[in-house]
Design an enzyme around this catalytic site. Structure first.
Site, PDB file in Angstrom:
ATOM      1  N   ARG A 159     -50.222   9.627  28.288  1.00 31.62           N
ATOM      2  CA  ARG A 159     -49.857   9.240  29.652  1.00 31.62           C
ATOM      3  C   ARG A 159     -49.551  10.457  30.501  1.00 31.62           C
ATOM      4  O   ARG A 159     -49.440  10.366  31.716  1.00 31.62           O
ATOM      5  CB  ARG A 159     -48.607   8.327  29.673  1.00 31.62           C
ATOM      6  CG  ARG A 159     -48.725   6.971  29.005  1.00 31.62           C
ATOM      7  CD  ARG A 159     -49.918   6.189  29.430  1.00 31.62           C
ATOM      8  NE  ARG A 159     -51.018   6.413  28.515  1.00 31.62           N
ATOM      9  CZ  ARG A 159     -52.298   6.164  28.810  1.00 31.62           C
ATOM     10  NH1 ARG A 159     -52.641   5.706  29.985  1.00 31.62           N
ATOM     11  NH2 ARG A 159     -53.256   6.401  27.934  1.00 31.62           N
ATOM     12  N   LYS A 197     -62.153   5.706  32.569  1.00 30.37           N
ATOM     13  CA  LYS A 197     -62.693   4.351  32.412  1.00 30.37           C
ATOM     14  C   LYS A 197     -62.297   3.454  33.587  1.00 30.37           C
ATOM     15  O   LYS A 197     -63.132   2.759  34.159  1.00 30.37           O
ATOM     16  CB  LYS A 197     -62.173   3.711  31.112  1.00 30.37           C
ATOM     17  CG  LYS A 197     -62.673   4.383  29.851  1.00 30.37           C
ATOM     18  CD  LYS A 197     -62.159   3.687  28.600  1.00 30.37           C
ATOM     19  CE  LYS A 197     -60.656   3.739  28.431  1.00 30.37           C
ATOM     20  NZ  LYS A 197     -60.115   5.103  28.295  1.00 30.37           N
ATOM     21  N   THR A 198     -61.019   3.488  33.917  1.00 31.78           N
ATOM     22  CA  THR A 198     -60.557   2.631  35.004  1.00 31.78           C
ATOM     23  C   THR A 198     -61.177   3.090  36.325  1.00 31.78           C
ATOM     24  O   THR A 198     -61.572   2.283  37.157  1.00 31.78           O
ATOM     25  CB  THR A 198     -59.016   2.653  35.070  1.00 31.78           C
ATOM     26  OG1 THR A 198     -58.516   2.217  33.802  1.00 31.78           O
ATOM     27  CG2 THR A 198     -58.491   1.736  36.151  1.00 31.78           C
ATOM     28  N   ASP A 242     -61.221  -4.331  32.217  1.00 34.85           N
ATOM     29  CA  ASP A 242     -60.526  -3.109  31.790  1.00 34.85           C
ATOM     30  C   ASP A 242     -59.741  -3.399  30.503  1.00 34.85           C
ATOM     31  O   ASP A 242     -59.441  -4.559  30.208  1.00 34.85           O
ATOM     32  CB  ASP A 242     -59.562  -2.648  32.892  1.00 34.85           C
ATOM     33  CG  ASP A 242     -59.207  -1.160  32.772  1.00 34.85           C
ATOM     34  OD1 ASP A 242     -59.687  -0.506  31.821  1.00 34.85           O
ATOM     35  OD2 ASP A 242     -58.459  -0.663  33.638  1.00 34.85           O
ATOM     36  N   GLU A 243     -59.430  -2.370  29.745  1.00 31.31           N
ATOM     37  CA  GLU A 243     -58.588  -2.491  28.531  1.00 31.31           C
ATOM     38  C   GLU A 243     -59.156  -3.547  27.574  1.00 31.31           C
ATOM     39  O   GLU A 243     -58.416  -4.383  27.034  1.00 31.31           O
ATOM     40  CB  GLU A 243     -57.144  -2.857  28.907  1.00 31.31           C
ATOM     41  CG  GLU A 243     -56.505  -1.943  29.944  1.00 31.31           C
ATOM     42  CD  GLU A 243     -55.936  -0.654  29.377  1.00 31.31           C
ATOM     43  OE1 GLU A 243     -56.093  -0.421  28.154  1.00 31.31           O
ATOM     44  OE2 GLU A 243     -55.364   0.121  30.158  1.00 31.31           O
ATOM     45  N   GLN A 285     -56.396   2.814  21.575  1.00 36.26           N
ATOM     46  CA  GLN A 285     -55.272   2.349  22.384  1.00 36.26           C
ATOM     47  C   GLN A 285     -55.038   0.855  22.207  1.00 36.26           C
ATOM     48  O   GLN A 285     -54.442   0.205  23.064  1.00 36.26           O
ATOM     49  CB  GLN A 285     -55.512   2.655  23.860  1.00 36.26           C
ATOM     50  CG  GLN A 285     -55.521   4.148  24.156  1.00 36.26           C
ATOM     51  CD  GLN A 285     -55.678   4.411  25.633  1.00 36.26           C
ATOM     52  OE1 GLN A 285     -54.801   4.079  26.424  1.00 36.26           O
ATOM     53  NE2 GLN A 285     -56.796   5.004  26.023  1.00 36.26           N
TER      54      GLN A 285
HETATM   55  P1  ATP Z   1     -56.693   5.200  29.942  1.00 39.32           P
HETATM   56  O1  ATP Z   1     -57.484   5.129  28.676  1.00 39.32           O
HETATM   57  O2  ATP Z   1     -55.390   5.866  29.739  1.00 39.32           O
HETATM   58  O3  ATP Z   1     -56.615   3.887  30.644  1.00 39.32           O
HETATM   59  P2  ATP Z   1     -58.861   5.938  31.681  1.00 39.32           P
HETATM   60  O4  ATP Z   1     -60.002   6.286  30.807  1.00 39.32           O
HETATM   61  O5  ATP Z   1     -58.861   4.620  32.302  1.00 39.32           O
HETATM   62  O6  ATP Z   1     -57.510   6.210  30.897  1.00 39.32           O
HETATM   63  P3  ATP Z   1     -58.465   6.910  34.347  1.00 39.32           P
HETATM   64  O7  ATP Z   1     -57.079   6.448  34.515  1.00 39.32           O
HETATM   65  O8  ATP Z   1     -59.550   6.187  35.021  1.00 39.32           O
HETATM   66  O9  ATP Z   1     -58.785   7.076  32.784  1.00 39.32           O
HETATM   67  O10 ATP Z   1     -58.582   8.429  34.756  1.00 39.32           O
HETATM   68  C1  ATP Z   1     -57.627   9.396  34.326  1.00 39.32           C
HETATM   69  C2  ATP Z   1     -57.390  10.412  35.415  1.00 39.32           C
HETATM   70  O11 ATP Z   1     -58.536  11.239  35.559  1.00 39.32           O
HETATM   71  C3  ATP Z   1     -57.150   9.770  36.773  1.00 39.32           C
HETATM   72  O12 ATP Z   1     -56.195  10.532  37.461  1.00 39.32           O
HETATM   73  C4  ATP Z   1     -58.499   9.872  37.427  1.00 39.32           C
HETATM   74  O13 ATP Z   1     -58.404   9.888  38.835  1.00 39.32           O
HETATM   75  C5  ATP Z   1     -59.019  11.204  36.896  1.00 39.32           C
HETATM   76  N1  ATP Z   1     -60.492  11.280  36.857  1.00 39.32           N
HETATM   77  C6  ATP Z   1     -61.330  10.424  36.271  1.00 39.32           C
HETATM   78  N2  ATP Z   1     -62.606  10.816  36.418  1.00 39.32           N
HETATM   79  C7  ATP Z   1     -62.579  11.972  37.138  1.00 39.32           C
HETATM   80  C8  ATP Z   1     -63.582  12.884  37.620  1.00 39.32           C
HETATM   81  N3  ATP Z   1     -64.874  12.675  37.418  1.00 39.32           N
HETATM   82  N4  ATP Z   1     -63.163  13.961  38.309  1.00 39.32           N
HETATM   83  C9  ATP Z   1     -61.843  14.173  38.513  1.00 39.32           C
HETATM   84  N5  ATP Z   1     -60.861  13.366  38.090  1.00 39.32           N
HETATM   85  C10 ATP Z   1     -61.217  12.267  37.412  1.00 39.32           C
HETATM   86 MG    MG Z   2     -57.518   2.995  32.189  1.00 37.61          MG
END
Ligand code: ATP
Ligand code: MG
Length: 734
Positions: free
Chosen positions: A618, A53-54, A240-241, A271
């Site tokens: 995490r 997402k981020t 975000d969040e 979360q």
């Molecule tokens: P959270 O809910 O914990 O905030 P999130 O959904 O925001 O998580 P991110 O932190 O954006 O997730 O991504 C998690 C990990 O996966 C990061 O290391 C990111 O670089 C990697 N990632 C995300 N998308 C891809 C992709 N398409 N290919 C490879 N790695 C990815």
């Molecule tokens: Mg995130």
């Protein structure tokens, strides 16, 4: 950095020469790319932890800029922490270049503060308003409540502040509280307190954190032209969040997004961990209602964690009844290591075991920066800090006892605040007699009373009292010297850089000298901290910028890039990731905490479980959960049951490890037989059956003799290990 709020609203220029926007999508999966390309209209990305997402939000911002959809200052991006804001800016800069500097990017608080600095005068707010921290807030509430003759024992200022904050979180000013149950508090005087508190803030030219949003809402209503200007300006809004926004924040977003309706929010209902601070997960559920025609995009691939970790986390969160539910697949087929669950005897054993294992990881080549210890409550960090210190493992406590909250730093900052804002009475009271200048409490009381009566700041009231000879000669002389010093420093502030200013002020005021002369053991450390503060001022162009930073950022400076292990609370870990995570203190009463256990209904417990889920998710590669049979909490030995969340972890994905003697743990316990199945029986206060003089044997400490019996707690003189307090069930008759 250009202030995006200060730029003229110009039309977007032709797209800058940079990477092609499509190139920025390389590496994203089709759903992620869809979320980036869906630039127009409201979009909600609702998906589990680690699904990117981020990353999508960051890519979207870069895409908007590289594709010429908007100029940087026409984009507004909101993150949950200052650190996350910094990271996002760095990433976007790496993707498209320096243009990213003028995106309006920050936390809700930081963005609200900037709007108010620019336009707050329209609602009577001084441009130089002070931002109060929690400590100042409490002091102010105390004064206000005392002024209304409220008994602080019956109605603690903390509780009054909580009621006021809740209203602010909901975007409700005093005049609109209406028939709220909170209004009954303090014998029905809660609203009057709220009003008086706001009046005090106005008199001090100050805002508290809640005001940074609340006052923006007031501004939008009172000055529709200002709102319109922002609505026109911000073509794209990214958040975000989103699951952790409160009502005031969501109203603020809604108001701003009404212009172009290009609002993209990302979040995960599983979360949501800030309801205690007024966050309403309902905001995320209501998104389609608030923004009709919203596009909802779900991401289902988790790129962060290996199979066992993900399965354990998914199973745990599935025990919550109140959730949307979602699919989550690991990106790699790698099952990785199982989640380890380790039983130990005491809190100290836990700290030792965790630090030993962290060191073992380090020996295997894992950087310390990839290891984190995530605790439920701040008090848990101490044991780890001590252990890390004594073993010499470099670490940082993130969001811990923060630099800017230390006494000497707050004093120094108070000097600067008062120099910049003469109406800042809280700063005035803090330093008027620090170091001692012969201005006693009685004089300060008199000045405060005169200030209240005149509706003027204390420094002005003091000046008038000196003119009118209204004070005893000694106090008058001292006060008049202090006021003229202040005038001199204000003149200096106009010309000198912040660093020179502070070092001159602290010397001239005798404040540094006060600590140099102080004989207490922590005094030298305080002098060091003050020097560090003075040096840190180099990074700021002017005093205003620095004070904004102090009041909003207040995080440990992360200036050093040294390889360190992180210790932080689960709340602070949101959005972050590490290779290896330690989750200590999984005991009922610690995690989930006692408040959630005592509560009727499952709401509190479900939030605690979401917090456990945040902790597990995490980790990229390894999770070690620990629990101790007994630990000392605030000086009291407490015998704890393993956390009920351990029952939520599926056997197939965990590996149980226990120190010798902690036998009963091997079998998962059924809810109904909690007491019997717990490793040491229940926590009940049954008598021990031992008496003074009995010889006993303890698995770890060996043989010893009982010196005193207190219920089921024994004072034992061990032959080898010395005097210890031990729970009776840990020992056997020798
Ligand atoms: P959270 O809910 O914990 O905030 P999130 O959904 O925001 O998580 P991110 O932190 O954006 O997730 O991504 C998690 C990990 O996966 C990061 O290391 C990111 O670089 C990697 N990632 C995300 N998308 C891809 C992709 N398409 N290919 C490879 N790695 C990815
Ligand atoms: Mg995130």
């Amino acid at each position: 950095m250009t202030d995006p709020f200060a730029l003229d609203d110009r039309d977007a220029a032709p797209p800058p020469a940079g990477p092609s926007p499509e190139a920025l999508l390389a590496g994203l999966n089709p759903q992620q790319a869809e979320a980036v390309r869906a630039t127009e209209g409201p979009v909600l990305v609702l998906s589990g932890a680690g699904t990117g997402k981020t990353r999508v939000l960051t890519a979207r911002l870069a895409y908007l800029l590289a594709g010429g959809f908007a100029q940087p200052w026409q984009c507004l991006a909101v993150t949950f922490t200052n650190r996350a804001a910094r990271e996002m800016r760095e990433r976007v800069t790496a993707m498209i270049g320096d243009e990213a500097a003028s995106v309006a990017l920050g936390t809700f608080h930081a963005l609200g503060a900037r709007m108010l600095r620019r336009d707050g005068e329209r609602i009577g707010l001084s441009r130089d308003f002070t931002i109060l921290d929690a400590d100042d807030q409490l002091r102010l509430v105390k004064q206000v409540a005392a002024g209304m003759d409220l008994d602080p024992k019956r109605w603690p200022p903390q509780a009054i502040l909580a009621v006021i904050q809740r209203w602010k979180d909901r975007g409700v000013p005093p005049e609109r509280v209406g028939a709220d149950p909170g209004a009954e508090y303090a014998a029905g005087r809660a609203v009057a307190l709220y009003r008086a508190y706001q009046a005090e803030l106005a008199r001090l030219a100050a805002c508290d954190f809640g005001d940074l949003l609340l006052k923006c809402l007031e501004l939008f209503q009172a000055a529709p032209d200002v709102l319109e200007r922002y609505q026109r300006r911000f073509r794209y809004i990214l958040v975000d969040e989103y699951q952790d926004t409160n009502v005031a924040q969501s109203l603020w977003l809604k108001a701003l997004a009404m212009g172009h309706r290009n609002l993209c929010c990302v979040g995960d209902d599983d979360q949501s961990i800030y309801s205690w601070r007024g966050a309403e997960v309902g905001n995320i559920l209501r998104f389609s209602h608030d923004f009709p025609g919203a596009r909802i995009i779900r991401l289902e691939t988790n790129y962060r964690s290996t199979g066992h970790i993900l399965a354990a986390a998914a199973h745990l969160i599935s025990r919550n009844a109140d959730r949307l539910g979602k699919t989550l697949r690991p990106a790699s087929g790698e099952a990785g290591e199982k989640v380890k669950v380790r039983a130990v005897w005491t809190g100290d054993d836990e700290a030792r075991a965790v630090v030993e294992e962290a060191e073992a990881l380090q020996r295997r080549g894992v950087p310390l920066a990839e290891i984190a210890i995530l605790v439920r409550a701040g008090y848990q960090t101490r044991a780890f800090e001590e252990r890390l210190m004594s073993t010499g493992v470099p670490y940082r406590v993130v969001g811990g006892p923060r630099f800017y909250e230390r006494q000497e730093i707050r004093d120094a900052v108070a000097y600067l605040r008062l120099i910049r804002q003469p109406a800042d009475d809280l700063a005035f009271e803090r330093i008027v007699n620090l170091p001692r200048r012969g201005i006693g409490g009685a004089t300060v009381d008199q000045v405060r009373a005169a200030a209240r009566a005149a509706g003027a700041p204390m420094s002005r009231a003091a000046a008038r009292m000196i003119e009118q000879n209204a004070l005893p000669a000694r106090a008058r002389g001292a006060l008049s010297r202090f006021l003229s010093d202040l005038e001199g420093w204000r003149a200096l502030a106009a010309g000198a850089d912040p660093r020179t200013l502070l070092s001159e002020v602290l010397e001239a005021a005798g404040y540094l000298e006060m600590w140099r002369q102080d004989k207490s053991p922590d005094a030298p450390g305080r002098v060091e901290n003050l020097k560090e503060l003075i040096a840190a001022l180099d990074e700021f162009a002017d005093l205003a910028e620095f004070l904004e930073y102090v009041s909003l950022v207040m995080e440990n400076q992360t200036g050093d890039d040294a390889d360190r292990l992180s210790v932080m609370t689960l709340h602070a870990a949101k959005g972050l990731e590490f290779d290896h995570i330690f989750l200590p203190g999984w005991e009922d009463g610690v995690f989930p905490n006692q408040r959630a256990l005592d509560e009727t209904g499952a709401k509190g417990l479900e939030e605690e479980r979401r917090l456990a889920h945040v902790g597990l998710t995490r980790a990229r590669k390894g999770v070690v959960i620990t629990f101790a049979a007994a630990r000392r909490i605030y000086g009291q030995w407490q015998n704890n049951m393993p956390s009920r969340f351990l029952d939520d972890l599926p056997e197939a994905h965990i590996e149980r490890i226990s120190e010798s003697g902690i036998g009963g743990y091997a079998a998962p316990r059924a809810g109904a037989q909690r007491a019997e199945d717990a490793p040491f029986g229940g926590a009940g206060g049954d008598e021990s059956g031992y008496k003074r003089g009995d010889r006993i044997f303890h698995d770890k400490f060996g043989y010893g003799e009982i010196r005193a019996v207190d219920g089921n707690k024994l004072d034992i003189a061990f032959d080898k290990a010395g005097l210890k307090k031990v729970m009776a069930r840990f020992v056997a008759p020798a």
